[in-house]
Enzyme design. Sequence first.
Site, PDB file in Angstrom:
ATOM      1  N   GLU A  27       0.852  -1.197   0.000  1.00 22.18           N
ATOM      2  CA  GLU A  27       0.000   0.000   0.000  1.00 22.18           C
ATOM      3  C   GLU A  27       0.883   1.241   0.000  1.00 22.18           C
ATOM      4  O   GLU A  27       1.997   1.200   0.515  1.00 22.18           O
ATOM      5  CB  GLU A  27      -0.851   0.039   1.291  1.00 22.18           C
ATOM      6  CG  GLU A  27      -1.725  -1.167   1.491  1.00 22.18           C
ATOM      7  CD  GLU A  27      -2.404  -1.181   2.873  1.00 22.18           C
ATOM      8  OE1 GLU A  27      -2.220  -0.229   3.654  1.00 22.18           O
ATOM      9  OE2 GLU A  27      -3.103  -2.161   3.149  1.00 22.18           O
ATOM     10  N   LYS A  57       2.343   4.534   1.478  1.00 28.38           N
ATOM     11  CA  LYS A  57       2.385   5.055   2.854  1.00 28.38           C
ATOM     12  C   LYS A  57       2.008   6.523   2.796  1.00 28.38           C
ATOM     13  O   LYS A  57       2.805   7.387   2.409  1.00 28.38           O
ATOM     14  CB  LYS A  57       3.769   4.872   3.476  1.00 28.38           C
ATOM     15  CG  LYS A  57       3.771   5.261   4.948  1.00 28.38           C
ATOM     16  CD  LYS A  57       5.032   4.810   5.642  1.00 28.38           C
ATOM     17  CE  LYS A  57       4.934   4.990   7.155  1.00 28.38           C
ATOM     18  NZ  LYS A  57       4.665   6.364   7.568  1.00 28.38           N
ATOM     19  N   ASP A 101       1.215  10.254   3.571  1.00 27.28           N
ATOM     20  CA  ASP A 101       1.901  11.160   4.489  1.00 27.28           C
ATOM     21  C   ASP A 101       0.926  12.181   5.062  1.00 27.28           C
ATOM     22  O   ASP A 101       0.851  13.320   4.622  1.00 27.28           O
ATOM     23  CB  ASP A 101       3.049  11.850   3.746  1.00 27.28           C
ATOM     24  CG  ASP A 101       4.077  12.405   4.715  1.00 27.28           C
ATOM     25  OD1 ASP A 101       3.952  12.140   5.929  1.00 27.28           O
ATOM     26  OD2 ASP A 101       5.000  13.098   4.256  1.00 27.28           O
ATOM     27  N   TYR A 140      -6.937   2.058   6.035  1.00 27.69           N
ATOM     28  CA  TYR A 140      -5.951   1.000   5.828  1.00 27.69           C
ATOM     29  C   TYR A 140      -5.979  -0.086   6.900  1.00 27.69           C
ATOM     30  O   TYR A 140      -5.176  -1.011   6.863  1.00 27.69           O
ATOM     31  CB  TYR A 140      -4.534   1.544   5.659  1.00 27.69           C
ATOM     32  CG  TYR A 140      -4.091   2.536   6.714  1.00 27.69           C
ATOM     33  CD1 TYR A 140      -3.966   2.175   8.042  1.00 27.69           C
ATOM     34  CD2 TYR A 140      -3.779   3.839   6.348  1.00 27.69           C
ATOM     35  CE1 TYR A 140      -3.551   3.075   8.995  1.00 27.69           C
ATOM     36  CE2 TYR A 140      -3.357   4.752   7.295  1.00 27.69           C
ATOM     37  CZ  TYR A 140      -3.247   4.374   8.615  1.00 27.69           C
ATOM     38  OH  TYR A 140      -2.849   5.273   9.544  1.00 27.69           O
ATOM     39  N   LYS A 198      10.524   3.066   3.460  1.00 30.30           N
ATOM     40  CA  LYS A 198      10.465   4.520   3.304  1.00 30.30           C
ATOM     41  C   LYS A 198      11.292   5.003   2.117  1.00 30.30           C
ATOM     42  O   LYS A 198      12.337   4.440   1.800  1.00 30.30           O
ATOM     43  CB  LYS A 198      11.002   5.193   4.582  1.00 30.30           C
ATOM     44  CG  LYS A 198      10.246   4.827   5.841  1.00 30.30           C
ATOM     45  CD  LYS A 198       9.057   5.708   6.062  1.00 30.30           C
ATOM     46  CE  LYS A 198       9.478   7.057   6.528  1.00 30.30           C
ATOM     47  NZ  LYS A 198       9.099   7.340   7.900  1.00 30.30           N
ATOM     48  N   CYS A 246      15.174  48.419  -6.177  1.00 33.80           N
ATOM     49  CA  CYS A 246      15.283  47.220  -7.007  1.00 33.80           C
ATOM     50  C   CYS A 246      16.750  46.935  -7.327  1.00 33.80           C
ATOM     51  O   CYS A 246      17.462  47.835  -7.784  1.00 33.80           O
ATOM     52  CB  CYS A 246      14.490  47.420  -8.293  1.00 33.80           C
ATOM     53  SG  CYS A 246      14.771  46.103  -9.489  1.00 33.80           S
ATOM     54  N   CYS A 298      17.287  47.737 -11.226  1.00 33.73           N
ATOM     55  CA  CYS A 298      17.157  49.050 -11.881  1.00 33.73           C
ATOM     56  C   CYS A 298      17.157  50.206 -10.900  1.00 33.73           C
ATOM     57  O   CYS A 298      17.007  51.358 -11.294  1.00 33.73           O
ATOM     58  CB  CYS A 298      15.885  49.087 -12.726  1.00 33.73           C
ATOM     59  SG  CYS A 298      14.382  49.102 -11.742  1.00 33.73           S
ATOM     60  N   CYS A 312       8.967  45.855  -7.645  1.00 34.31           N
ATOM     61  CA  CYS A 312       9.778  46.910  -8.239  1.00 34.31           C
ATOM     62  C   CYS A 312       8.837  47.768  -9.068  1.00 34.31           C
ATOM     63  O   CYS A 312       7.997  47.257  -9.803  1.00 34.31           O
ATOM     64  CB  CYS A 312      10.852  46.283  -9.125  1.00 34.31           C
ATOM     65  SG  CYS A 312      11.472  47.387 -10.399  1.00 34.31           S
ATOM     66  N   CYS A 328      12.996  48.416 -16.088  1.00 27.90           N
ATOM     67  CA  CYS A 328      13.784  47.503 -15.248  1.00 27.90           C
ATOM     68  C   CYS A 328      14.304  46.347 -16.111  1.00 27.90           C
ATOM     69  O   CYS A 328      13.516  45.589 -16.672  1.00 27.90           O
ATOM     70  CB  CYS A 328      12.928  46.966 -14.108  1.00 27.90           C
ATOM     71  SG  CYS A 328      13.759  45.699 -13.146  1.00 27.90           S
TER      72      CYS A 328
HETATM   73  S1  IVH Z   1      -0.824   0.520   8.946  1.00 28.45           S
HETATM   74  C1  IVH Z   1      -0.660  -1.649  12.859  1.00 28.45           C
HETATM   75  N1  IVH Z   1      -0.889   1.445   6.491  1.00 28.45           N
HETATM   76  O1  IVH Z   1       2.162   5.314   9.056  1.00 28.45           O
HETATM   77  C2  IVH Z   1      -0.339  -0.886  11.613  1.00 28.45           C
HETATM   78  N2  IVH Z   1      -0.127   2.882   8.213  1.00 28.45           N
HETATM   79  O2  IVH Z   1       4.504   4.757  10.660  1.00 28.45           O
HETATM   80  C3  IVH Z   1      -0.934   0.450  11.603  1.00 28.45           C
HETATM   81  N3  IVH Z   1       0.438   5.142   7.445  1.00 28.45           N
HETATM   82  O3  IVH Z   1       0.585   5.673  12.173  1.00 28.45           O
HETATM   83  C4  IVH Z   1      -0.564   1.289  10.456  1.00 28.45           C
HETATM   84  N4  IVH Z   1      -0.063   4.824   5.319  1.00 28.45           N
HETATM   85  O4  IVH Z   1      -0.291   7.076  10.201  1.00 28.45           O
HETATM   86  C5  IVH Z   1      -0.588   1.698   7.775  1.00 28.45           C
HETATM   87  N5  IVH Z   1      -1.047   2.142   4.278  1.00 28.45           N
HETATM   88  C6  IVH Z   1      -0.754   2.390   5.561  1.00 28.45           C
HETATM   89  C7  IVH Z   1      -0.286   3.657   5.972  1.00 28.45           C
HETATM   90  C8  IVH Z   1       0.031   3.861   7.316  1.00 28.45           C
HETATM   91  C9  IVH Z   1       0.366   5.697   6.227  1.00 28.45           C
HETATM   92  C10 IVH Z   1       0.939   5.847   8.642  1.00 28.45           C
HETATM   93  C11 IVH Z   1       0.014   5.756   9.841  1.00 28.45           C
HETATM   94  C12 IVH Z   1       0.848   5.120  10.928  1.00 28.45           C
HETATM   95  C13 IVH Z   1       2.238   5.406  10.468  1.00 28.45           C
HETATM   96  C14 IVH Z   1       3.211   4.404  11.010  1.00 28.45           C
END
Ligand code: IVH
Length: 663
Positions: free
Chosen positions: A111, A113, A115, A222, A311, A405, A408, A423, A429
């Site tokens: 999945e 991750k 942010d 998730y 990551k 500026c 000029c 400016c 200019c």
């Molecule tokens: S699973 C027990 N899935 O990452 C597992 N977390 O570093 C619970 N996050 O606190 C998390 N995308 O805020 C999971 N596809 C994803 C995620 C995800 C982002 C974040 C989440 C978590 C943090 C952990």
Amino acid sequence: MEISKKIQQLRTIINEHNYHYYVLDDPKISDDKYDILMRELQELESNYPELITIDSPTQRVGAEPLSIFTEIIHTIPMLSLNNAFSEQEVHDFAKRLQENLSTEAIEYIAEPKLDGLAISLRYENGILVTGATRGNGYQGENVTQNVKTIKNIPLRLRGKYPTILEVRGEVFMPKARFLKLNKQQEVKGEKLFANPRNAAAGSLRQLDANITATRHLMFYSYAIGTVSEINLPNTHSEILQQLQQWGLPIAKQNQVLTGINECLQYYRQILSQRDALPFEIDGVVYKVNNIEQQEILGFISKAPRWAIAHKFLAQEALTKLLAIKVQVGRTGAITPVAKLEPVNVGGVTVSHATLHNQDEINRKDIRANDTVIVRRAGDVIPEVVKVLVEKRSPDSKPFILPNKCPACDSEVIRVRGEAVARCTGGLICPAQRQQALQHFVSRQAMDIDGLGKQLIAQLVTNNLINNPADIYYLTHKQLAGLERMGDKSADNVMFAIEKSKNTTFARFLYALGIREVGESTANILADQFNNLDELKNATENKLKGIMGIGPVAAKNIVNFFQQPNNIEIIERLRTAGLNWPVSSLKNEQVLAGKTFVLTGILLQMTRNEAKANLQKLGAKVSSNISKKTDYLVAGEKAGSKLKKARNLGIKILKEADFIDIIK
Ligand code: IVH
């Protein structure tokens, strides 16, 4: 029909449309039509407030501001993930799993991750009752009112759901929203957010949920927390499918894979798409898909053994800010820019970062020679996130933008209420001139190949060109006589200049560089006006009345054509032979004096396109049927307007008839 039934029916219909739009990404009706349904519901509810329920789709906004957030204890703790920063660490993870499960071929779900920030949603009897932040994992803040403003979070579940369901997922701010928000903050002179994650967190943790509502946050699920009395499927991927059926959104990038090598491939693929994704991600997550296997593996301290976050390389890095320079833009905007000791940020070397404006510098207290954290996000210009004040030398001084500026020496002024200093030199200019010329020749404008930045700079310093029109009066001899130019290069440039004379009205308008007239506005203007003279004579009011032209753009356009200097440049351009084809269609205002109303869903074009087409032909487009209406264009599923038009004996056009007319 009984009012309460009618209300209930409307809610069901609206929820169904929400589900198609937000969860399935497959809208079934136009925005206009949806708005009409919502308005109808709002009206009924305001007449019968006793019938309002907390899960009504109207109940996302309007809550009273809180004075403090209350605490919520998570019934099942919200854990975090272990991280891997290299392929080796991912292989180590897989090896541990293989040993523990005594099997080689493990099925994973990968999945993105996301942010943002983790939240937990609790549904009781299918109704969203609380939303909580992760907090310390055991106890978070009650942000229910805020969470309810997030449009892709259902207020009520669909289908056959358990009595109690807790869903975990990430709240985030799409990149486009983040850029927009920071632009607004900049204009208002307010604090800029360092990244979409901070913006999402700041927006969710607002005591006034009405502010959260304006921030357009999103949510993807998730995981699940507490669930009552339902047999859940035995893979994570199927659980996510189940959540989706209950109406909860999930990321469409999720993928079931076999073996860790497929996971690593997924990582590379997502990494290559990263900049193009509409939301920020900081890696991918691999989870063992089979729930029984997850149970065997269990947890270690605060993270599951069955999952790992792979990551991406850090998007932030520490470096030295060597100097603060100021740049003068095409419209005179003075932008402070940090010159940095080059540093690698997530695989890209960064040597400059924007500092936005004086307010932003003051807020972060950024000074020359500071040690700073820089951040790069996608294709966004790198930014200074923070200064390490403890590393600053005692004799450092705050930075103040110059009041003259640098290009000029004209005065720099800052209009009250605006964050940007400008400016006042205009075309005298050289910096503004250089930028204006670069804009004029750029690919989307006059597209003069070979007339690059360096060459323009040479032409400007040698006083050979001062404004765009001068380009068309350059001679071969003048070009060939410049440094690093010869006969051949001069030939090429002359050819490109000549070629650019055949252009389009829209390109020409964009090339003029009128403030707030970008490509799309230029297109609208070219569509609406038959020729330059008509546009030159247009009043601010007429311009403002055109869909897609805002009040600021309207003012700037009128201002631009009031400057004799600009008119002279345009005339010289025309004399030099700049030309564009005039559409014959546009000259025929065949529908002048006729009033049209549009209703229902059009299949061949959007409502806005239909409207623009009609206006081009001189018709007036109104939103209400009256005796003055000449034609009603009735698309699919036309409703009350169609009825009214029939009653008034107004001529009704089907979409096909309508298209015949505009063609
Ligand atoms: S699973 C027990 N899935 O990452 C597992 N977390 O570093 C619970 N996050 O606190 C998390 N995308 O805020 C999971 N596809 C994803 C995620 C995800 C982002 C974040 C989440 C978590 C943090 C952990």
